[in-house]
Enzyme design. Structure first.
Site, short mmCIF file in Angstrom:
data_model
loop_
_atom_site.label_atom_id
_atom_site.label_comp_id
_atom_site.label_asym_id
_atom_site.label_seq_id
_atom_site.Cartn_x
_atom_site.Cartn_y
_atom_site.Cartn_z
N TYR A 130 0.89 -1.36 -0.05
CA TYR A 130 0.09 0.01 0.02
C TYR A 130 0.88 1.18 -0.09
CZ TYR A 130 -4.07 2.37 1.72
OH TYR A 130 -5.41 3.20 1.53
N ARG A 183 -5.20 9.84 -11.54
CA ARG A 183 -4.59 10.61 -10.56
C ARG A 183 -4.19 9.86 -9.46
NH1 ARG A 183 -5.08 10.09 -5.62
NH2 ARG A 183 -7.08 11.03 -4.83
N LYS A 201 -5.64 -1.82 -2.56
CA LYS A 201 -6.76 -1.72 -2.04
C LYS A 201 -7.50 -3.06 -1.33
CE LYS A 201 -6.57 3.13 -1.96
NZ LYS A 201 -6.75 4.07 -0.71
N GLU A 272 -11.66 4.77 -7.42
CA GLU A 272 -10.13 5.00 -6.84
C GLU A 272 -9.26 5.78 -7.74
OE1 GLU A 272 -9.91 4.07 -3.22
OE2 GLU A 272 -8.31 5.48 -3.39
N ASP A 273 -8.66 6.93 -7.29
CA ASP A 273 -7.82 7.69 -7.83
C ASP A 273 -8.23 8.21 -9.46
OD1 ASP A 273 -6.66 7.39 -5.58
OD2 ASP A 273 -4.70 6.45 -6.20
N ASP A 295 -13.62 6.26 -2.86
CA ASP A 295 -13.06 6.35 -1.67
C ASP A 295 -12.22 7.64 -1.37
OD1 ASP A 295 -11.42 5.02 0.49
OD2 ASP A 295 -10.00 4.86 -0.80
N ASP A 296 -11.63 8.31 -2.57
CA ASP A 296 -10.92 9.62 -2.50
C ASP A 296 -11.81 10.67 -1.85
OD1 ASP A 296 -8.21 8.69 -3.52
OD2 ASP A 296 -9.36 8.28 -5.08
N ASN A 445 -0.22 11.66 -0.19
CA ASN A 445 0.51 10.39 -0.68
C ASN A 445 1.24 10.62 -1.92
OD1 ASN A 445 -0.29 9.12 1.83
ND2 ASN A 445 -2.17 8.70 0.77
N ASN A 490 -5.39 7.87 6.88
CA ASN A 490 -5.69 7.36 5.54
C ASN A 490 -6.82 6.52 5.28
OD1 ASN A 490 -5.29 5.31 3.52
ND2 ASN A 490 -3.26 6.02 3.21
N1 LIG Z 1 -4.51 10.27 3.38
C1 LIG Z 1 -5.55 9.83 2.43
O1 LIG Z 1 -6.29 8.98 2.85
C2 LIG Z 1 -5.78 10.41 1.00
C3 LIG Z 1 -7.14 10.25 0.52
C4 LIG Z 1 -7.31 10.72 -0.71
C5 LIG Z 1 -6.46 11.63 -1.21
N2 LIG Z 1 -5.17 11.75 -0.58
C6 LIG Z 1 -3.96 12.27 -1.35
O2 LIG Z 1 -4.44 13.85 -1.48
C7 LIG Z 1 -3.81 14.37 -2.53
C8 LIG Z 1 -4.75 15.07 -3.50
O3 LIG Z 1 -5.86 14.31 -3.91
P1 LIG Z 1 -6.95 14.98 -4.66
O4 LIG Z 1 -7.66 13.63 -5.19
O5 LIG Z 1 -7.77 15.92 -3.86
O6 LIG Z 1 -6.25 15.50 -5.85
P2 LIG Z 1 -6.96 16.73 -6.90
O7 LIG Z 1 -5.98 16.72 -8.12
O8 LIG Z 1 -8.27 16.48 -7.21
O9 LIG Z 1 -6.83 18.05 -6.04
C9 LIG Z 1 -5.33 18.71 -5.66
C10 LIG Z 1 -5.86 19.99 -5.30
O10 LIG Z 1 -4.55 20.63 -4.62
C11 LIG Z 1 -4.41 21.92 -5.15
N3 LIG Z 1 -3.11 22.29 -4.91
C12 LIG Z 1 -2.16 22.09 -6.05
N4 LIG Z 1 -0.91 22.60 -5.61
C13 LIG Z 1 -1.20 23.42 -4.54
C14 LIG Z 1 -0.51 24.20 -3.71
N5 LIG Z 1 0.74 24.64 -3.90
N6 LIG Z 1 -1.17 25.13 -2.63
C15 LIG Z 1 -2.31 24.63 -2.54
N7 LIG Z 1 -3.14 24.01 -3.14
C16 LIG Z 1 -2.56 23.20 -4.15
C17 LIG Z 1 -5.05 21.86 -6.58
O11 LIG Z 1 -5.43 23.14 -6.93
C18 LIG Z 1 -6.33 21.05 -6.18
O12 LIG Z 1 -7.45 21.73 -5.62
C19 LIG Z 1 -3.07 13.26 -3.26
O13 LIG Z 1 -1.53 13.38 -2.93
C20 LIG Z 1 -3.66 11.93 -2.65
O14 LIG Z 1 -2.52 10.87 -2.48
C21 LIG Z 1 -4.90 11.29 0.54
O1 LIG Z 2 -4.04 5.18 -1.43
C1 LIG Z 2 -3.95 5.84 -0.48
O2 LIG Z 2 -3.05 5.53 0.39
C2 LIG Z 2 -4.82 6.84 0.25
C3 LIG Z 2 -5.54 7.63 -0.97
O3 LIG Z 2 -6.58 6.88 -1.67
C4 LIG Z 2 -4.92 8.27 -2.01
O4 LIG Z 2 -5.34 8.28 -3.08
O5 LIG Z 2 -3.54 9.01 -1.61
MG LIG Z 3 -7.00 7.19 -3.55
#
Ligand SMILES: NC(=O)c1ccc[n+]([C@@H]2O[C@H](COP(=O)([O-])OP(=O)(O)OC[C@H]3O[C@@H](n4cnc5c(N)ncnc54)[C@H](O)[C@@H]3O)[C@@H](O)[C@H]2O)c1
Ligand SMILES: O=C(O)C[C@H](O)C(=O)O
Ligand SMILES: [Mg+2]
Length: 542
Positions: A130, A183, A201, A272-273, A295-296, A445, A490
């Protein structure tokens, strides 16, 4: 044809309490001889007892000694540990890829043993199968590819999916995770190489929720990629064409969803993603028709909400005070917007006013603070856009430090995908937070995309913070015997339970209420003592 019945994969796993709910009666194997040895669902390697060797036509195809499951287990763990020893001092990426390879080989050979070692060692192996290693695997997938796993539907399969779905060898599928690779974590568009994410996952579904490993199905929907480097890579395994857009894209996803549900009407589908526009569009399009969730958007929101409720408790306040927490979210994508939407629902459930629920929320994207003055304001972000001057001096496009200084938030939460944007100055400005225990969540991540490291967070924002990150970090030694606890914020804490709950209850749809209940349930696991120590989620082992 002679049909043989064997008590196989399920039997060795059934000892686990977690698995006992979902694993049904013994599987029936229709194969014989070498076909069984080459089928990871049924293969026991040298573990086949002589009676089974006779019945299944395996006599002479294996060395004579029967090695017990326990011995096989010990042998695998020994080779894993010697790999750890032999790679000491080498770069992290080399070591983790080597670990992934050895686990992947076992997965491809003998799933029963694979899931047993995974379940028993989940804390150590989760970072390999993961985040963060799965990200590295996706980046290098075309080169690492040896055997396929799951199913691959591409833009070229339009009109054929209904028959293709019957190529999957299992009679029944309960849980599907699908991506279009657009993504992948914070790594961008990885095209077909994103298949690693559904695989990882679903491994969590088996390990954490006891879903039957023969009833899971990872899916890659390859509609092309806009990643130029991949398009130019002669070894790239996906379609070498730009991504489908608009109706052409949706027609492919529609066809896939129809095909899946024609064969398995009760299968639960986790999206997902997907890049943001398709994440929201597909969720809206299918959530009232199929048992599915994103999930996101939704899993992440639930885990974040559980963490946010925990931070209220760390401040010694009643949960209802959540309605008064000032929260700055950095990243207005699928995840950031999902978190804020769920936070609004939580305020409403706690008796707060839905209309004013967003008053304490502040949302930034790559262009800074989002206000109603924003040109081309994204409709999805509009409910969270501030009025200029809401707080003295607050204005469109303010950078993160300006926002923190003016708002003095209780919580700073990053879902931007941008590594290191919670820099020293940003973290130091959190010392002025109105909270006695400011919370910092660097949720992006994999590890190098985290908004800050755990060490930096405690060093610059102070030892009294509460910290969460999407990928694992070690706890931080704060001196004087004190420990800065790292929470892994997460969505893995929710999606296996959401899937299992939907499966066991026979739910037709996955509703907001179910997700809220899941988040509140996760939050409620934590004792006051744990919360006082800054521990917001159960350990991965638990
Ligand atoms: N921890 C978790 O469980 C979890 C879950 C989902 C997503 N994520 C992580 O979150 C991140 C984003 O995922 P997402 O699906 O929302 O992506 P996304 O592409 O939909 O959104 C990214 C956002 O970040 C903004 N951004 C980019 N550069 C920036 C900056 N310098 N300052 C402020 N904002 C900025 C963009 O404008 C956009 O609004 C990824 O790295 C993903 O791995 C983590
Ligand atoms: O995959 C993960 O670890 C969490 C989340 O779904 C992500 O997109 O970052
Ligand atoms: Mg994800």
């Amino acid at each position: 044809m002679m049909w043989k019945v064997a008590r196989f994969a399920a039997a060795s796993l059934r000892g686990s309490r977690r698995l006992s709910t979902a694993i049904p009666a013994p599987s029936i194997v229709h194969k014989r001889g070498a076909d069984i040895l080459h089928d990871p669902w049924f293969n026991k390697d040298t573990g086949f007892p002589l009676t089974e060797r006779d019945r299944l036509g395996l006599r002479g195809l294996l060395p004579p000694r029967v090695i017990s499951f326990e011995q096989q287990y010990a042998r695998f763990m020994e080779s894993y540990q010697s790999l750890e020893k032999n790679t000491q001092g080498q770069p992290d990426s080399i070591v983790s890829l080597a670990k992934w390879r050895i686990l992947n080989r076992l997965h491809d050979r003998n799933e029963t043993l694979y899931y047993r070692v995974l379940i028993d060692n989940i804390k150590d192996f989760a970072p390999i199968i993961y985040t963060p290693t799965v990200g590295l695997v996706c980046q290098n997938y075309s080169g690492l590819f040896r055997r396929p796993r799951g199913m691959y539907f591409s833009a070229k399969d339009k009109g054929e999916m209904m028959s293709m779905i019957y190529n999957w060898p299992a009679q029944k599928v309960d849980m599907i995770v699908i991506t279009d690779g657009s993504r992948i974590l914070g790594l961008g568009d990885l095209g077909v190489q994103g298949i690693g994410i559904p695989i990882g996952k679903l491994d969590m579904y088996v390990a954490a929720a006891g879903i039957n490993p023969q009833k899971i199905l990872p899916i890659m929907l390859d509609v092309g990629t806009n990643n130029q480097k991949l398009l130019e890579d002669p070894l790239y395994l996906g379609l070498r064409r730009p991504r489908l857009e608009g109706d052409e894209y949706l027609e492919i996803v529609d066809e896939f969803m129809e095909a899946i549900h024609t064969r398995w009407p009760k299968a639960i589908v986790q999206f997902e993603d997907f890049q943001m526009k398709w994440a929201f569009e597909t969720l809206q399009r299918y959530r009232k028709k199929f048992c599915m969730f994103n999930d996101d958007i939704q899993g992440t929101a639930g885990v974040a909400l559980a963490g946010l409720l925990g931070t209220v408790r760390t401040q010694g306040r009643p949960l209802e005070d959540f309605t008064k927490q000032k929260i700055v979210v950095v990243g207005a994508g699928s995840a950031g917007l999902g978190v804020l939407s769920m936070a609004v629902q939580a305020v409403a459930r706690m008796g707060g006013n839905r209309a004013t629920a967003t008053n304490n929320f502040f949302l930034l994207d790559k262009d800074g603070l989002i206000t109603k003055e924003r040109k081309n304001l994204d409709p999805a972000a509009a409910p969270f856009a501030r009025n200029q001057g809401d707080i003295e001096g607050l204005k469109e496009g303010d950078n993160l430090i300006e926002v923190i200084k003016k708002v003095r938030p209780h919580v700073l939460l990053g879902l931007s995908g941008v590594g290191g944007i919670f820099n020293e100055e940003v973290l130091k400005s959190m010392r002025e937070s109105d909270s006695p225990k400011p919370a910092i969540f660097a949720m992006s991540n994999p590890t190098k995309n985290a908004e800050c490291t755990a060490i930096d967070a405690f060093k610059h924002a102070g030892p009294n913070i509460v910290f969460g990150s999407g990928s694992p970090f070690e706890n931080v030694d704060l001196g004087n015997g004190k420990v800065g606890h790292v929470n892994q914020a997460n969505n893995m804490y929710l999606f296996p339970g959401i899937g299992l709950g939907a499966l066991l209850s026979g739910a037709r749809l996955i509703t907001d209420g179910m997700l809220q209940a899941a988040a509140e349930c996760l939050a409620s696991y934590m004792t006051d003592e744990e919360i006082q120590d800054g521990i917001l989620y159960p350990s991965v082992n638990r």
